[in-house]
Design a protein around this motif. Structure first.
Motif, PDB file in Angstrom:
ATOM      1  N   LEU A 202      49.122  28.750  19.437  1.00 34.55           N
ATOM      2  CA  LEU A 202      48.508  29.393  18.272  1.00 34.55           C
ATOM      3  C   LEU A 202      49.572  29.977  17.345  1.00 34.55           C
ATOM      4  CD1 LEU A 202      45.535  31.054  20.118  1.00 34.55           C
ATOM      5  CD2 LEU A 202      45.377  29.243  18.387  1.00 34.55           C
ATOM      6  N   ALA A 203      50.623  30.540  17.929  1.00 33.20           N
ATOM      7  CA  ALA A 203      51.718  31.063  17.114  1.00 33.20           C
ATOM      8  C   ALA A 203      52.430  29.927  16.377  1.00 33.20           C
ATOM      9  CB  ALA A 203      52.696  31.846  17.979  1.00 33.20           C
ATOM     10  N   ALA A 204      52.639  28.809  17.050  1.00 34.42           N
ATOM     11  CA  ALA A 204      53.328  27.679  16.430  1.00 34.42           C
ATOM     12  C   ALA A 204      52.553  27.116  15.247  1.00 34.42           C
ATOM     13  CB  ALA A 204      53.587  26.581  17.465  1.00 34.42           C
TER      14      ALA A 204
ATOM     15  N   GLU B 114      43.231  33.875  15.494  1.00 35.26           N
ATOM     16  CA  GLU B 114      42.974  33.396  16.855  1.00 35.26           C
ATOM     17  C   GLU B 114      44.060  33.902  17.804  1.00 35.26           C
ATOM     18  OE1 GLU B 114      40.439  30.755  19.313  1.00 35.26           O
ATOM     19  OE2 GLU B 114      40.209  31.513  17.287  1.00 35.26           O
ATOM     20  N   LEU B 115      45.304  33.983  17.302  1.00 41.06           N
ATOM     21  CA  LEU B 115      46.405  34.509  18.114  1.00 41.06           C
ATOM     22  C   LEU B 115      46.125  35.950  18.526  1.00 41.06           C
ATOM     23  CD1 LEU B 115      49.191  34.288  19.409  1.00 41.06           C
ATOM     24  CD2 LEU B 115      50.182  34.883  17.179  1.00 41.06           C
ATOM     25  N   LYS B 116      45.603  36.739  17.620  1.00 42.26           N
ATOM     26  CA  LYS B 116      45.284  38.140  17.932  1.00 42.26           C
ATOM     27  C   LYS B 116      44.317  38.208  19.118  1.00 42.26           C
ATOM     28  CE  LYS B 116      43.659  42.378  15.755  1.00 42.26           C
ATOM     29  NZ  LYS B 116      43.160  43.020  14.523  1.00 42.26           N
ATOM     30  N   LEU B 117      43.287  37.397  19.093  1.00 36.63           N
ATOM     31  CA  LEU B 117      42.306  37.353  20.174  1.00 36.63           C
ATOM     32  C   LEU B 117      42.970  36.976  21.498  1.00 36.63           C
ATOM     33  CD1 LEU B 117      39.125  37.350  20.728  1.00 36.63           C
ATOM     34  CD2 LEU B 117      39.325  34.878  20.494  1.00 36.63           C
ATOM     35  N   HIS B 118      43.856  35.980  21.461  1.00 39.07           N
ATOM     36  CA  HIS B 118      44.459  35.483  22.697  1.00 39.07           C
ATOM     37  C   HIS B 118      45.613  36.342  23.190  1.00 39.07           C
ATOM     38  CE1 HIS B 118      42.056  31.984  23.660  1.00 39.07           C
ATOM     39  NE2 HIS B 118      41.827  31.930  22.353  1.00 39.07           N
ATOM     40  N   VAL B 119      46.313  37.037  22.301  1.00 45.28           N
ATOM     41  CA  VAL B 119      47.313  38.011  22.754  1.00 45.28           C
ATOM     42  C   VAL B 119      46.600  39.115  23.536  1.00 45.28           C
ATOM     43  CG1 VAL B 119      48.838  39.864  21.959  1.00 45.28           C
ATOM     44  CG2 VAL B 119      49.112  37.571  21.047  1.00 45.28           C
ATOM     45  N   ASN B 120      45.501  39.598  23.000  1.00 44.08           N
ATOM     46  CA  ASN B 120      44.720  40.616  23.706  1.00 44.08           C
ATOM     47  C   ASN B 120      44.258  40.082  25.056  1.00 44.08           C
ATOM     48  OD1 ASN B 120      43.269  43.302  23.636  1.00 44.08           O
ATOM     49  ND2 ASN B 120      41.548  41.917  23.911  1.00 44.08           N
TER      50      ASN B 120
ATOM     51  N   ASP C 130      52.923  39.854  31.158  1.00 48.61           N
ATOM     52  CA  ASP C 130      53.973  40.834  30.890  1.00 48.61           C
ATOM     53  C   ASP C 130      54.284  40.806  29.391  1.00 48.61           C
ATOM     54  OD1 ASP C 130      56.522  42.038  30.465  1.00 48.61           O
ATOM     55  OD2 ASP C 130      57.158  41.526  32.493  1.00 48.61           O
ATOM     56  N   PRO C 131      54.168  41.938  28.706  1.00 43.75           N
ATOM     57  CA  PRO C 131      54.439  41.959  27.261  1.00 43.75           C
ATOM     58  C   PRO C 131      55.838  41.465  26.897  1.00 43.75           C
ATOM     59  CG  PRO C 131      53.423  44.012  27.955  1.00 43.75           C
ATOM     60  CD  PRO C 131      53.727  43.236  29.200  1.00 43.75           C
ATOM     61  N   ARG C 132      56.817  41.715  27.761  1.00 42.21           N
ATOM     62  CA  ARG C 132      58.177  41.226  27.475  1.00 42.21           C
ATOM     63  C   ARG C 132      58.229  39.712  27.537  1.00 42.21           C
ATOM     64  NH1 ARG C 132      60.287  45.055  31.980  1.00 42.21           N
ATOM     65  NH2 ARG C 132      58.681  43.735  32.787  1.00 42.21           N
ATOM     66  N   LYS C 133      57.465  39.118  28.439  1.00 41.51           N
ATOM     67  CA  LYS C 133      57.428  37.656  28.516  1.00 41.51           C
ATOM     68  C   LYS C 133      56.710  37.068  27.303  1.00 41.51           C
ATOM     69  CE  LYS C 133      58.001  37.038  33.443  1.00 41.51           C
ATOM     70  NZ  LYS C 133      57.474  36.432  34.678  1.00 41.51           N
ATOM     71  N   LEU C 134      55.655  37.722  26.845  1.00 44.18           N
ATOM     72  CA  LEU C 134      54.987  37.246  25.628  1.00 44.18           C
ATOM     73  C   LEU C 134      55.944  37.300  24.439  1.00 44.18           C
ATOM     74  CD1 LEU C 134      51.352  38.636  25.766  1.00 44.18           C
ATOM     75  CD2 LEU C 134      52.043  36.259  25.605  1.00 44.18           C
ATOM     76  N   ALA C 135      56.693  38.383  24.318  1.00 46.12           N
ATOM     77  CA  ALA C 135      57.680  38.468  23.235  1.00 46.12           C
ATOM     78  C   ALA C 135      58.674  37.314  23.346  1.00 46.12           C
ATOM     79  CB  ALA C 135      58.398  39.813  23.269  1.00 46.12           C
TER      80      ALA C 135
ATOM     81  N   PHE D 188      51.432  40.413  17.475  1.00 47.56           N
ATOM     82  CA  PHE D 188      51.619  40.994  18.797  1.00 47.56           C
ATOM     83  C   PHE D 188      51.744  42.512  18.695  1.00 47.56           C
ATOM     84  CE2 PHE D 188      54.630  41.039  22.702  1.00 47.56           C
ATOM     85  CZ  PHE D 188      53.585  41.342  23.551  1.00 47.56           C
ATOM     86  N   ARG D 189      52.577  42.991  17.774  1.00 46.41           N
ATOM     87  CA  ARG D 189      52.755  44.439  17.604  1.00 46.41           C
ATOM     88  C   ARG D 189      51.438  45.109  17.196  1.00 46.41           C
ATOM     89  NH1 ARG D 189      57.312  45.735  13.771  1.00 46.41           N
ATOM     90  NH2 ARG D 189      55.833  44.841  12.311  1.00 46.41           N
ATOM     91  N   GLU D 190      50.681  44.461  16.303  1.00 49.28           N
ATOM     92  CA  GLU D 190      49.386  45.006  15.874  1.00 49.28           C
ATOM     93  C   GLU D 190      48.433  45.176  17.061  1.00 49.28           C
ATOM     94  OE1 GLU D 190      45.611  43.434  13.233  1.00 49.28           O
ATOM     95  OE2 GLU D 190      47.602  42.748  12.671  1.00 49.28           O
TER      96      GLU D 190
END
Length: 131
Positions: A69-71, A77-83, A91-96, A118-120
């Motif tokens: 989704l980021a690509a 949609e990314l916001k929904l799936h990050v949540n 792990d948030p560090r792995k997502l980053a 992600f930050r939002e």
């Protein structure tokens, strides 16, 4: 597997993914507004059949979904799936790190947008800054 079993599996998986965290309407509600039967079919296939497969764990599936989704720069949609990723224990560090990996394949604008989304989400969840 009976239709009732698929419905239950769909509801259980959806609860794990989207049951907590930020408040936003899932795409299912939009689909349902146009065609309830088709929305149910989509939901049972995506959440009940695909997301509930065990070859990948839910956290692995969510990291893959977030990367894709980021690509393609699908920020809503990314916001929904990050949540959802955070809900299932990513792990948030792995997502980053997943988002930084986009630089090679999708470019820095995609990285920047993904990190902003992600930050939002982290802020809305009261989890920013990352520990």
């Amino acid at each position: 597997m009976s239709m009732e079993d698929i419905r239950k599996k769909t509801q259980d998986t959806a609860q794990k993914l989207f049951g907590k965290g930020i408040k936003m309407d899932p795409p299912y509600l939009t689909w349902k507004a146009f065609d309830k039967d088709l929305a149910n079919d989509f939901s049972m296939f995506i959440t009940g059949n695909l997301y509930s497969r065990t070859v990948l764990t839910l956290p692995e599936r969510q990291m893959v979904a977030c990367a894709m989704l980021a690509a393609i720069r699908a920020s809503d949609e990314l916001k929904l799936h990050v949540n959802a990723a955070l809900n299932v224990g990513c792990d948030p560090r792995k997502l980053a790190e997943v988002f930084f990996q986009l630089a090679t394949y999708a470019g820095m604008p995609a990285v920047n947008e993904a990190l902003q989304v992600f930050r939002e989400v982290l802020k809305e969840r009261g989890e920013w800054p990352i520990k």
